[in-house]
Structures are given as structure tokens and as C-alpha cells.
Design a protein around this motif. Structure first.
Motif, PDB file in Angstrom:
ATOM      1  N   MET A 214     -22.314  29.236  22.059  1.00  0.00           N
ATOM      2  CA  MET A 214     -23.019  28.028  22.483  1.00  0.00           C
ATOM      3  C   MET A 214     -23.714  27.320  21.328  1.00  0.00           C
ATOM      4  N   ILE A 215     -24.394  28.045  20.459  1.00  0.00           N
ATOM      5  CA  ILE A 215     -25.187  27.410  19.398  1.00  0.00           C
ATOM      6  C   ILE A 215     -24.321  27.087  18.194  1.00  0.00           C
TER       7      ILE A 215
ATOM      8  N   ILE B  13      -5.799  21.605  23.406  1.00  0.00           N
ATOM      9  CA  ILE B  13      -6.868  22.155  22.567  1.00  0.00           C
ATOM     10  C   ILE B  13      -7.337  23.495  23.125  1.00  0.00           C
ATOM     11  N   ALA B  14      -7.493  23.564  24.449  1.00  0.00           N
ATOM     12  CA  ALA B  14      -7.933  24.805  25.089  1.00  0.00           C
ATOM     13  C   ALA B  14      -6.941  25.927  24.838  1.00  0.00           C
ATOM     14  N   ALA B  15      -5.639  25.611  24.905  1.00  0.00           N
ATOM     15  CA  ALA B  15      -4.612  26.631  24.661  1.00  0.00           C
ATOM     16  C   ALA B  15      -4.684  27.152  23.231  1.00  0.00           C
ATOM     17  N   ILE B  16      -4.937  26.255  22.269  1.00  0.00           N
ATOM     18  CA  ILE B  16      -5.040  26.660  20.860  1.00  0.00           C
ATOM     19  C   ILE B  16      -6.243  27.577  20.656  1.00  0.00           C
ATOM     20  N   VAL B  17      -7.391  27.192  21.223  1.00  0.00           N
ATOM     21  CA  VAL B  17      -8.614  27.984  21.059  1.00  0.00           C
ATOM     22  C   VAL B  17      -8.465  29.354  21.714  1.00  0.00           C
TER      23      VAL B  17
ATOM     24  N   LYS C  53     -15.576  14.084  24.835  1.00  0.00           N
ATOM     25  CA  LYS C  53     -15.993  15.053  23.823  1.00  0.00           C
ATOM     26  C   LYS C  53     -16.953  16.069  24.410  1.00  0.00           C
ATOM     27  N   LEU C  54     -17.978  15.548  25.112  1.00  0.00           N
ATOM     28  CA  LEU C  54     -19.030  16.418  25.636  1.00  0.00           C
ATOM     29  C   LEU C  54     -18.479  17.399  26.654  1.00  0.00           C
ATOM     30  N   ARG C  55     -17.741  16.873  27.623  1.00  0.00           N
ATOM     31  CA  ARG C  55     -17.215  17.743  28.680  1.00  0.00           C
ATOM     32  C   ARG C  55     -16.139  18.689  28.139  1.00  0.00           C
ATOM     33  N   GLY C  56     -15.273  18.166  27.263  1.00  0.00           N
ATOM     34  CA  GLY C  56     -14.203  18.986  26.720  1.00  0.00           C
ATOM     35  C   GLY C  56     -14.719  20.118  25.857  1.00  0.00           C
ATOM     36  N   LYS C  57     -15.667  19.824  24.969  1.00  0.00           N
ATOM     37  CA  LYS C  57     -16.193  20.868  24.092  1.00  0.00           C
ATOM     38  C   LYS C  57     -16.950  21.922  24.878  1.00  0.00           C
ATOM     39  N   ALA C  58     -17.724  21.484  25.883  1.00  0.00           N
ATOM     40  CA  ALA C  58     -18.477  22.448  26.680  1.00  0.00           C
ATOM     41  C   ALA C  58     -17.537  23.428  27.380  1.00  0.00           C
ATOM     42  N   ALA C  59     -16.422  22.901  27.903  1.00  0.00           N
ATOM     43  CA  ALA C  59     -15.476  23.767  28.621  1.00  0.00           C
ATOM     44  C   ALA C  59     -14.642  24.613  27.668  1.00  0.00           C
ATOM     45  N   ILE C  60     -14.189  23.999  26.562  1.00  0.00           N
ATOM     46  CA  ILE C  60     -13.272  24.702  25.648  1.00  0.00           C
ATOM     47  C   ILE C  60     -14.004  25.690  24.757  1.00  0.00           C
TER      48      ILE C  60
ATOM     49  N   GLY D 213     -17.351  26.491  24.842  1.00  0.00           N
ATOM     50  CA  GLY D 213     -18.350  27.313  25.517  1.00  0.00           C
ATOM     51  C   GLY D 213     -17.762  28.421  26.356  1.00  0.00           C
ATOM     52  N   VAL D 214     -16.645  28.131  27.020  1.00  0.00           N
ATOM     53  CA  VAL D 214     -16.068  29.105  27.948  1.00  0.00           C
ATOM     54  C   VAL D 214     -14.655  29.523  27.520  1.00  0.00           C
ATOM     55  N   GLY D 215     -13.854  28.534  27.060  1.00  0.00           N
ATOM     56  CA  GLY D 215     -12.471  28.836  26.699  1.00  0.00           C
ATOM     57  C   GLY D 215     -12.342  29.869  25.607  1.00  0.00           C
ATOM     58  N   SER D 216     -13.180  29.739  24.561  1.00  0.00           N
ATOM     59  CA  SER D 216     -13.111  30.710  23.472  1.00  0.00           C
ATOM     60  C   SER D 216     -13.510  32.103  23.944  1.00  0.00           C
ATOM     61  N   ARG D 217     -14.512  32.157  24.836  1.00  0.00           N
ATOM     62  CA  ARG D 217     -14.925  33.468  25.364  1.00  0.00           C
ATOM     63  C   ARG D 217     -13.850  34.042  26.270  1.00  0.00           C
ATOM     64  N   LEU D 218     -13.140  33.166  27.010  1.00  0.00           N
ATOM     65  CA  LEU D 218     -12.050  33.660  27.854  1.00  0.00           C
ATOM     66  C   LEU D 218     -10.948  34.290  27.014  1.00  0.00           C
ATOM     67  N   GLY D 219     -10.712  33.712  25.823  1.00  0.00           N
ATOM     68  CA  GLY D 219      -9.712  34.291  24.934  1.00  0.00           C
ATOM     69  C   GLY D 219     -10.095  35.696  24.516  1.00  0.00           C
TER      70      GLY D 219
END
Length: 393
Positions: free
Chosen positions: A33-34, A158-162, A300-307, A309-315
Motif C-alpha cells: 500500500m505505501i 496490467i493486472a495480468a502482468i503484475v 489511474k486511481l481505481r486501477g492502481k488501487a485494484a492492481i 494494492g490487491v493484484g500484486s498480493r494475489l500473485g
């Protein structure tokens, strides 16, 4: 533990040591997050596409230099000497944990103070529109962010890449750290070795950021730069898994270097981890953040928060879940390594396909953005420059 199969010993340990589990989870959230969502979101707000090609490499270099200091600090603080004058801990390792966490807390406080100073003195914190009216802030929720993500092919790529990066690095890292733990069973020795890895990683990534990344991004297309990290991870990962899966073939190399098969697997795993993370902190982060710039502020705001904030952790969580399932089935990481290697190759393939798909969309969107952003005077200037004779006549 008495009734569950041996493969559940990791899950049992999570509940048994629940304080450490909670600490690790919060540390992972701080990183996501930070240091990912908020920092790069802030950088994207104040940086354009052309500026990003020059400055994002410098941002990455700052992160890489900090990795060198972090590695040296970990090595210095992971002392094998117990200091009885310090009223904490029963061993040298206990005191090392105290010193490391105090360093982390001081660094976090420094981040807060620096960001406060930037918003108060260096930039205008309130967004104001052209007519002087303060813009209303975009309100977001996790549910809305994900619904926004699903509707956009661009954000899905982008989410798939992350997710592919985090899944791939986690699949290899767990196997590698299992080898390192077998080589260095003492926690102080293990932490000292990991500190050395962070230092090497920082030097490699700093050199790459300073001399290669910025020029590479300006010279080649976005897709070319984004394909380098999966290529590096594929080559180094294939070497690492080959040493583990085919020890007889790797034995002659071990004899030449005067090392055991275990030391050789740790060596190749170290090379894979250093080069993959160096590629992540340079080209991967730079190209990924550049892909957000042509989007609208809300996107940007919504995409980054989802990708991020959560997408990277899902990976990372997906990689851990795969390991847990395989541990339950095979009871050891070594026995499940062939399946992990196959999944790793599949993830790299998905990563490369996503980069190709996103590259086409990025070029199209960037071209449209550049046309829109050209001032009206600049659009009409060439016409008047070509007609001086007609005006005079």
C-alpha cells in the motif's frame, strides 16, 4: 498437529505463532500500500509520459541504492554476539530482531515526515480546475475498483502482468529459500546471507538504472522494455530448476567449481533472485508505471488501487497457495519441484502474451493523448510558417 497430515505443518505453525503471522501480514501490506500504490500513484500524478522516460529510471535507482544500504544494515545487525548490557532477548538473534525492527520504524517515520513536507511546501495539494473551483476528490471502494478493472482490457493486461511477476517470483523464491535454509540452518547465518543478496541486488539494479534503463526506454518501444524482465526470469529460472531437477547433469559443473550440488543450486537460485528483482526494480516498475500515465485520473486511481494494492498480493498469495496444496500432496518442497517448474513456465508465457497485448493499446492511447495535449497555437503554427509569401502578396 496430531490429527492433520504432515503437509499441514505450515498452517499449524501460522496459528501457533499468530503474533509473528500478524506482523508478517502487516509488513506485506505496508510494502504493497505505501511503497507501491501510494508512492507510484503520487509519482504518476506529477509526471507526464515524456518526463517518466527520464525520471522513472532515477526513482528506481533511488530504490536500488536503498537496497544496498538495507543489505549492509541486515548484515551488520545480524550479529552473532550477545550484548548483556541490552535489557532485551536471551540470544544474539533476539537482539538482532530488535535492532532490525527499530531501523524499520525509524525509516517509516522518515517516510511520513518527507511526504508531509512535500505536500506542505513543495507541491500544491489541492487540485484546482481552470475556473478556480476546487475539484471534488474521487471516492473509491474495493468493490468499485474491481468492477472498474474488469470492464477495461487495458487494466486487465496490467493486472495480468503484475500478478504474473509476483506469482513467478514467489514460485521460485520458496524453492530457493528452502535450499538456502538447508545450507545455512542458523538464523543469523541465514539473515546475513540474505543481507549479502540484497546488497548484490542493489548494486546490479543501481548500475542498470543509471546506465541502461533510462536510455533503453527512450530508445526502444514500451513493449520491448516490458519484455526484458520476463525474459530474464525465464532464462535464470530455467537454469535454477535444471540444476535441481537434473543433478547428474550439473555434477561436472559442481566439480569444476569445487562445490556440492546444494551449494550449486543456491548459487543459481541467488543469481536468479538477484537478476529478476533487479529487472523488477528497473525496467518492470518503470514500464508498468508508464502504462498508467495515459489514463484519466479516475482510471489511474481505481486501477492502481485494484492492481497494486490487491493484484500484486494475489500473485504472491497464489504462489503460496500453490505451494501449500503441493506440500499437502507431496509433504516436501523438493518432491513438488517438477510441478512448480511447469507452472512457472506457464506463468511466464501468460506474462509475455499480456505484454504484447498491452503494448499495442499503450502505443495507440499515447498517440491519442499527445494529439489532444498539443496546444492549438502549436497545431496551427506550421501552416503560417509555410505561407509568408502568400500573406505578403
Amino acid at each position: 498437529q496430531n490429527f492433520l497430515p504432515a503437509g499441514f505443518k505450515g498452517l499449524v505453525a501460522l496459528f501457533r505463532n499468530w503474533i509473528f503471522t500478524a506482523f508478517y501480514v502487516m509488513s506485506e501490506l505496508w510494502s504493497a500500500m505505501i511503497l507501491t500504490v501510494l508512492f507510484w500513484g503520487f509519482a504518476n500524478e506529477v509526471t507526464g509520459v515524456k518526463e517518466a522516460k527520464r525520471f522513472y529510471a532515477l526513482f528506481g535507482m533511488g530504490a536500488n541504492v536503498s537496497g544496498i544500504f538495507a543489505g549492509q544494515a541486515a548484515m551488520y545487525l545480524s550479529s552473532s554476539i550477545f550484548r548483556p548490557m541490552i535489557p532485551y532477548g536471551n540470544s544474539a538473534w533476539d537482539q538482532s530482531v530488535l535492532f532490525l525492527n527499530c531501523t524499520i520504524l525509524l525509516s517509516g517515520l522518515g517516510i511520513i515526515l518527507l511526504f508531509r513536507w512535500l505536500n506542505k511546501n513543495a507541491i500544491q495539494s489541492d487540485e484546482v480546475s481552470a475556473n478556480g473551483v476546487k475539484k471534488e476528490k474521487i471516492k473509491t471502494s474495493l468493490r468499485n475498483n474491481f468492477s472498474y478493472l474488469v470492464k477495461s482490457k487495458y487494466l486487465l493486461c496490467i493486472a495480468a502482468i503484475v500478478m504474473a511477476y509476483n506469482l513467478g517470483i514467489n514460485l521460485v523464491e520458496v524453492v530457493w529459500k528452502n535450499q538456502v535454509k538447508a545450507l545455512y540452518p542458523n538464523p543469523s547465518d541465514f539473515n546475513n546471507y540474505m543481507g549479502q543478496i540484497m546488497t548484490y541486488m542493489g548494486f546490479i539494479a543501481t548500475f542498470t538504472s543509471f546506465f541502461i534503463t533510462g536510455a533503453f526506454i527512450r530508445r526502444f518501444s514500451w513493449a520491448t522494455g516490458a519484455l526484458v524482465p520476463p525474459a530474464i526470469m525465464l532464462i535464470t529460472g530455467a537454469l535454477f530448476f535444471s540444476v535441481i531437477l537434473f543433478p547428474s547433469a550439473a555434477a561436472p559443473i559442481g566439480m569444476l567449481l569445487g562445490s556440492t550440488p546444494l551449494m550449486l543450486s543456491v548459487l543459481f537460485g541467488t543469481m536468479q533472485n538477484c537478476m529478476s528483482r533487479a529487472a523488477k526494480y528497473t525496467l518492470f516498475d518503470a514500464t508498468k508505471e508508464m502504462s498508467f500515465i495515459p489514463l484519466s485520473n479516475e482510471c489511474k486511481l481505481r486501477g492502481k488501487a485494484a492492481i497494486d494494492g490487491v493484484g500484486s498480493r494475489l500473485g504472491k498469495s497464489g504462489g503460496s497457495l500453490i505451494h501449500q496444496v503441493l506440500l499437502i500432496a507431496f509433504t516436501s518442497i523438493s518432491a513438488s519441484t517438477p510441478i512448480i517448474a511447469g507452472i512457472f513456465l506457464l506463468v511466464i508465457g501468460i506474462w509475455a502474451i499480456s505484454v504484447f497485448a498491452l503494448g499495442k493499446q499503450f502505443n495507440s492511447l499515447t498517440a491519442q493523448r499527445e494529439v489532444i495535449d498539443i496546444p492549438e497555437e502549436e497545431q496551427t503554427a506550421p501552416i503560417f510558417e509555410k505561407e509568408p509569401a502568400a500573406v505578403k502578396s
